[in-house]
Each structure stands twice: as C-alpha cells, then as structure tokens.
Design a protein around this motif. Structure first.
Motif, PDB file in Angstrom:
ATOM      1  N   VAL A 161      48.135  63.598 107.849  1.00 13.13           N
ATOM      2  CA  VAL A 161      47.439  63.518 109.124  1.00 13.13           C
ATOM      3  C   VAL A 161      47.770  62.164 109.731  1.00 13.13           C
ATOM      4  N   HIS A 162      48.315  62.159 110.938  1.00 14.72           N
ATOM      5  CA  HIS A 162      48.663  60.931 111.653  1.00 14.72           C
ATOM      6  C   HIS A 162      47.703  60.760 112.815  1.00 14.72           C
ATOM      7  N   ALA A 163      47.104  59.581 112.934  1.00 16.65           N
ATOM      8  CA  ALA A 163      46.134  59.322 113.996  1.00 16.65           C
ATOM      9  C   ALA A 163      46.173  57.844 114.361  1.00 16.65           C
ATOM     10  N   ALA A 204      56.590  68.826 112.774  1.00 17.88           N
ATOM     11  CA  ALA A 204      55.366  68.158 113.201  1.00 17.88           C
ATOM     12  C   ALA A 204      54.478  69.181 113.892  1.00 17.88           C
ATOM     13  N   HIS A 205      53.179  69.006 113.711  1.00 16.27           N
ATOM     14  CA  HIS A 205      52.184  69.858 114.366  1.00 16.27           C
ATOM     15  C   HIS A 205      51.256  68.923 115.123  1.00 16.27           C
ATOM     16  N   VAL A 206      51.359  68.931 116.441  1.00 21.57           N
ATOM     17  CA  VAL A 206      50.595  67.987 117.256  1.00 21.57           C
ATOM     18  C   VAL A 206      49.367  68.692 117.828  1.00 21.57           C
ATOM     19  N   HIS A 207      48.233  67.986 117.782  1.00 20.82           N
ATOM     20  CA  HIS A 207      46.956  68.567 118.190  1.00 20.82           C
ATOM     21  C   HIS A 207      46.406  67.880 119.441  1.00 20.82           C
ATOM     22  N   THR A 208      47.289  67.370 120.257  1.00 27.75           N
ATOM     23  CA  THR A 208      46.898  66.747 121.505  1.00 27.75           C
ATOM     24  C   THR A 208      48.028  66.941 122.493  1.00 27.75           C
ATOM     25  N   SER A 209      47.814  66.531 123.721  1.00 31.18           N
ATOM     26  CA  SER A 209      48.858  66.662 124.739  1.00 31.18           C
ATOM     27  C   SER A 209      49.168  65.277 125.284  1.00 31.18           C
ATOM     28  N   GLY A 210      49.799  65.212 126.430  1.00 33.21           N
ATOM     29  CA  GLY A 210      50.041  63.934 127.081  1.00 33.21           C
ATOM     30  C   GLY A 210      51.067  63.074 126.369  1.00 33.21           C
ATOM     31  N   ARG A 211      50.816  61.769 126.372  1.00 28.33           N
ATOM     32  CA  ARG A 211      51.846  60.817 125.938  1.00 28.33           C
ATOM     33  C   ARG A 211      52.012  60.768 124.437  1.00 28.33           C
ATOM     34  N   ILE A 212      50.927  60.981 123.682  1.00 24.93           N
ATOM     35  CA  ILE A 212      51.086  61.049 122.230  1.00 24.93           C
ATOM     36  C   ILE A 212      51.981  62.232 121.873  1.00 24.93           C
ATOM     37  N   ALA A 213      51.707  63.381 122.485  1.00 25.84           N
ATOM     38  CA  ALA A 213      52.543  64.554 122.235  1.00 25.84           C
ATOM     39  C   ALA A 213      53.967  64.326 122.721  1.00 25.84           C
ATOM     40  N   GLY A 214      54.109  63.599 123.836  1.00 26.08           N
ATOM     41  CA  GLY A 214      55.447  63.295 124.322  1.00 26.08           C
ATOM     42  C   GLY A 214      56.250  62.482 123.329  1.00 26.08           C
ATOM     43  N   GLY A 215      55.599  61.528 122.653  1.00 26.46           N
ATOM     44  CA  GLY A 215      56.285  60.754 121.628  1.00 26.46           C
ATOM     45  C   GLY A 215      56.734  61.622 120.466  1.00 26.46           C
ATOM     46  N   VAL A 216      55.881  62.567 120.057  1.00 27.94           N
ATOM     47  CA  VAL A 216      56.264  63.498 118.992  1.00 27.94           C
ATOM     48  C   VAL A 216      57.455  64.333 119.445  1.00 27.94           C
ATOM     49  N   ARG A 217      57.379  64.860 120.650  1.00 21.77           N
ATOM     50  CA  ARG A 217      58.473  65.677 121.194  1.00 21.77           C
ATOM     51  C   ARG A 217      59.800  64.918 121.144  1.00 21.77           C
ATOM     52  N   THR A 218      59.789  63.664 121.628  1.00 18.05           N
ATOM     53  CA  THR A 218      61.030  62.895 121.703  1.00 18.05           C
ATOM     54  C   THR A 218      61.612  62.646 120.316  1.00 18.05           C
ATOM     55  N   ALA A 219      60.779  62.237 119.376  1.00 13.76           N
ATOM     56  CA  ALA A 219      61.264  61.940 118.025  1.00 13.76           C
ATOM     57  C   ALA A 219      61.822  63.178 117.338  1.00 13.76           C
ATOM     58  N   MET A 220      61.136  64.303 117.464  1.00 16.47           N
ATOM     59  CA  MET A 220      61.591  65.511 116.774  1.00 16.47           C
ATOM     60  C   MET A 220      62.859  66.067 117.417  1.00 16.47           C
ATOM     61  N   ARG A 221      62.951  66.012 118.734  1.00 18.52           N
ATOM     62  CA  ARG A 221      64.174  66.493 119.394  1.00 18.52           C
ATOM     63  C   ARG A 221      65.378  65.624 119.041  1.00 18.52           C
ATOM     64  N   LEU A 222      65.182  64.300 118.983  1.00 15.18           N
ATOM     65  CA  LEU A 222      66.297  63.406 118.658  1.00 15.18           C
ATOM     66  C   LEU A 222      66.819  63.634 117.254  1.00 15.18           C
ATOM     67  N   THR A 223      65.954  64.123 116.357  1.00 19.92           N
ATOM     68  CA  THR A 223      66.367  64.346 114.972  1.00 19.92           C
ATOM     69  C   THR A 223      66.582  65.835 114.671  1.00 19.92           C
ATOM     70  N   GLY A 224      66.543  66.677 115.684  1.00 20.52           N
ATOM     71  CA  GLY A 224      66.871  68.085 115.504  1.00 20.52           C
ATOM     72  C   GLY A 224      65.862  68.879 114.698  1.00 20.52           C
ATOM     73  N   ARG A 225      64.603  68.449 114.719  1.00 20.77           N
ATOM     74  CA  ARG A 225      63.566  69.165 113.973  1.00 20.77           C
ATOM     75  C   ARG A 225      62.547  69.754 114.943  1.00 20.77           C
ATOM     76  N   PRO A 226      61.891  70.831 114.552  1.00 20.88           N
ATOM     77  CA  PRO A 226      60.954  71.479 115.465  1.00 20.88           C
ATOM     78  C   PRO A 226      59.561  70.854 115.409  1.00 20.88           C
ATOM     79  N   TYR A 227      58.797  71.134 116.443  1.00 21.88           N
ATOM     80  CA  TYR A 227      57.376  70.799 116.436  1.00 21.88           C
ATOM     81  C   TYR A 227      56.620  71.953 117.074  1.00 21.88           C
TER      82      TYR A 227
END
Length: 436
Positions: free
Chosen positions: A49-51, A112-135
């Motif tokens: 769990v990341h928070a 990654a499984h993100v439980h929020t939206s906005g900029r925190i989710a945007g950071g998850v999106r960017t990191a996972m896309r750059l490394t070719g992994r799904p979220y």
C-alpha cells in the motif's frame, strides 16, 4: 531421476496507491484497500500500500504481509488555512514526484492499482507507461454520474484557495488517467454504463465486500463500557466521516422529530469538512436534542462492530455514494439500516428487494422522521430488515468472492500486457475505425 523440484515462479507484486491513509481519518476507501489487500496476500500476491506521508505506527488494519510505504507529496494550493486543511483531508488534488520515481525504479512490480484520480493517479500513469507495465484504477467517487454534486463539493472546498498545480497535472498526464488505464473499476452499474460509452469494456463494475463474521461478532457490552455517554437506553447510530456528503444534519433533524424520547443518536466519524460538526451541533441545540446526540469522533475500525451491536437502528442518509459500504457493515452486524435510495444506494435497495421500507426515496426531513419513527416502533420490522440485509451480505458481498473476481481481472490485464504493451489502445483504435 530428478532429485529436485523447480522453484515456483515468484508471486506477482501489486502496489495499491492511495491519496490518503490515516487511521485518525478513516474512510471507505481505506476500509476497502485494507480488506482487499489482506485477501490478495492470502492468495500469494505480493501486496504493498503506497500513500502520502502520515502516521507510521502500526494500526493493525493491514495484514501482516502487506507493506505500507509512504511517499512525499505536497498540496499545490495557497489561501485560507481552514480550506487548505479540508483539501488535504478529503478533496485536494495533491502532487507527488516521489511516488512516480519509486514506481519507475521498482521494476519488480507487475502492476499498479490506483485508488484516486488527479495528479497522484497521473504520476502512476506516467511511471507505468514509461516502463511498459499496466495499471488499473478504482473510482471511489463520481466520475460521470452525479458529477454536479462532485463539482459543487469541489467548489465549496476550494473557496478561498488558489490551485497552482495545473502544470504538474499537465506534465503527469492527469487528464489521461482513464484513457490509458487497463481497467476502470467502478462500484455501481450507472457509473459503469456511463463510462462504457467512452471506454468500452475497460469499464468494469465491482462489488465492495464486508467481513460478515467480524461485524456479526460485535459486543454491545464492550460498547457500553467504551462509550458510557450513550447511556443504557436504545441507540440510533451513524458511522461516517463528519461531512456534508454523509448528511449528519439530516440524521439529527429526523431524529428530533421521529425518535422516541428515550433514544440517543451516536454520530461516529472524523470531521473532514471543517466547521460541519459545529453546524450539526448548533442544529441539535436548536431542535432541543443536544442532550440526546453524542459526537464520538473518529472510531477505530476494530471498534465499529461493537458500536453497531449497540444500535437498534443504523442510519445512512448520504447525499450520494459510489457504493454504500456503511450499509453493508450495518447489515453484516445484523442490524436494520435506514438509508437513502439515491445514487449507488438505489442499487443496494434493488438488491435487497426493498420498495420503500428501509430505503427512503427522498432526503426530505419529514419522510426520514416518519420512516425512523415507524421502524423504531416495530421490533418485527427491524428484525425482518436486519435478517434480509444479513442474508444478502452472506450471499453476495463477502470479500472472498470480491477478491476472486479481482484476481481474475488482474490475470486478464497481465496477460494482455504480455501480448501487447497497450491492448486497450488497440481496441480503442479498432472501435474508432468501426464507427468512423
């Protein structure tokens, strides 16, 4: 002859990313994540769990095998101090650079499984896309349904503050979080249908779950010892953060008109809308029931079953919910729940087969007072409503069933990721070709 066994492949690892994890301000999202990660760990998944930075003391909510990892984040707003505190507690679109960097560096995470939206989710999106992994993303608030309520809440919270975080959102692709997610998980069918019109079969409706055995094991005697201020008479309870959405003001007004004089109203939950508790207290004084309304503040998750065991009736008068976990908890505690037939709560009323008995079709004070008075006056009705809710929980809303479905969904997502780095994008292009 083979003298050894090949080692089993390591269990997949998944990070559940939240915008807040604070036992002193516990909410439905934290309850959901604590329960689902416990189930995933029991099935052999590596779960974290990341928070954002917060309390580090053990809270016993997460399973022993589930790691809590804090990350740095900041609230890019300036203005009134009270409004800033409200944003941090409930609705602030905060930013983290630390979390995407962590995800970029930790290649052992399968998804990654993100439980929020906005900029925190945007950071998850960017990191996972750059490394070719799904979220995947779980939407614990309105996305395309009841959006006018969300806009009103957001405007109220941001009164007196200015948002300086738009450049971070643009950099992190916060507006493309849904577009690039492998799955968008929602908790009511209305939301799924609205999202499916834009995102196709990536929009999936999931149930919440509840630990029926834990809630059924609540002890009214422990509750009497823990909260002597509730006295020895009957209790009506509302468990939820002190906020306009949870509508404690309606609970007090209906209680004043509909509950017998020997009943007390217990309001349990941390205040996340600054000033709201004071407003509810003023309402209780104006209605002459201040001596019968008790504000218990934040209640530890471990103590909630005891409080519910002490209650003759549980109230959920929310203006809106994306699912209605408090209703499930009341049912699991084998208590009758009087709730609003609104937003996702209408789906629970339909599942219960209730046509207006304990699901009130309006937020009108008179209707709530009449329903409360009727239910409190009839033990047979309370017993029947409690039994029906408890049976529905056992049949449909157990965490084992919810987790099994989530594991199957994770397996689909990981299989798709192996076949194609962005299978959902390919499906979207194909769909656009068919409709163009």
């Amino acid at each position: 002859m083979r003298l050894w066994r090949s080692a089993a492949p390591p269990a997949p690892r998944v990070a559940h990313v939240l915008r807040k994890y604070d036992p002193a301000e516990w909410g439905g999202t934290e309850t959901h994540v604590a329960a689902i990660t416990r189930e995933l760990a029991a099935r052999g998944w590596g779960v974290e769990v990341h928070a954002p930075a917060g309390p580090t003391a053990a809270d016993n909510a997460l399973a022993p095998g589930v790691a809590l990892r804090r990350f740095g984040a900041f609230c890019p707003y300036v203005g009134d101090r009270t409004s800033l505190r409200a944003l941090r507690a409930a609705g602030g679109n905060i930013v983290s650079i630390d979390e995407p960097l962590r995800l970029l560096g930790d290649r052992g995470l399968a998804l990654a499984h993100v439980h929020t939206s906005g900029r925190i989710a945007g950071g998850v999106r960017t990191a996972m896309r750059l490394t070719g992994r799904p979220y995947v993303i779980s939407a614990h608030g309105p996305v395309m349904v009841d959006t006018e309520i969300l806009a009103e809440e957001s405007a109220r919270r941001q009164r007196g503050v200015w948002d300086l975080g738009s450049p971070f959102g643009l950099l992190l692709g916060a507006r493309r979080v849904l577009e690039d997610a492998a799955r968008i998980l929602v908790f009511n069918e209305r939301e799924r249908e609205a999202l499916a019109a834009h995102h196709g079969d990536r929009a999936v409706c999931m149930d919440h779950g509840v630990d029926a055995a834990r809630f059924a094991g609540g002890d009214a005697a422990r509750a009497r010892a823990r909260w002597p201020e509730l006295g020895e008479g009957p209790v009506v309870a509302l468990v939820g953060r002190m906020a306009a959405q949870k509508n404690q003001a309606l609970a007090v007004a209906a209680f004043a008109r509909g509950a017998p004089a020997d009943h007390r109203l217990a309001l349990a939950g941390a205040e996340t809308d600054p000033g709201y508790r004071a407003a509810v207290e003023r309402e209780a004084r104006a209605l002459g029931v201040a001596d019968r309304v008790r504000f218990l503040g934040n209640v530890r998750p471990a103590d909630v079953p005891d409080l519910l065991a002490r209650a003759s009736l549980v109230l959920v008068p929310s203006t809106h919910e994306t699912f209605g976990l408090a209703v499930l908890e009341g049912w699991a505690a084998e208590r009758p729940v009087l709730f609003a037939r609104r937003s996702a709560l209408a789906g629970l009323a339909q599942a219960l087969g209730d046509d207006g008995g304990v699901a009130v079709p309006t937020l009108d004070t008179g209707a709530w007072a009449a329903a409360m008075g009727r239910v409190l006056a009839s033990e047979p009705e309370r017993r029947a409503a409690a039994a029906a809710g408890a049976a529905l929980v056992r049949a449909r809303f157990c965490w084992t069933r919810v987790a099994a479905r989530l594991v199957a969904l994770y397996a689909e997502v990981l299989e798709e990721a192996q076949r194609s780095p962005a299978p959902h994008a390919a499906r979207r292009r194909a769909a656009e070709g068919r409709t163009g």
